[in-house]
Scaffold this motif. Structure first.
Motif: not given
Length: 101
Positions: A10-20
């Protein structure tokens, strides 16, 4: 060994996460429209009549209640189509007059 805990992710989100995200903000009335109130209370009253018809073995009252359910559903759809439903012109005008509620 890499820290794979939920707190770390949660504190270190990756750049590959998509926002829906939704395409636009939801209306502020939360479904509190004239069409919704009319339909809700109308169906409750109609089903109560139909239930009383079943309870007291009055077939005619049951069918009156069922016909009233159909009439209320049609009336609610007409109100929605005429702008009194979610996102309708008259609902938005009322929200503008009352400050969004």
């Amino acid at each position: 060994m890499a820290d794979n805990t939920l707190a770390h992710r949660a504190q270190n989100a990756t750049t590959t996460e998509a926002m829906h995200l939704p395409p636009m903000a939801a209306p502020t009335n939360h479904g509190k429209t004239l069409a919704a109130w009319f339909t809700t209370y109308g169906v409750i009253i109609a089903f109560t009549l139909a239930g009383l018809g079943v309870l007291f073995a009055l077939v005619w009252l049951f069918w009156v209640g069922m016909a009233l359910v159909a009439a209320v559903l049609i009336g609610g759809k007409v109100l929605q189509a005429s702008g009194h439903g979610q996102g309708g012109d008259k609902t938005r005008a009322r929200q503008a007059r009352t400050g969004g509620h």
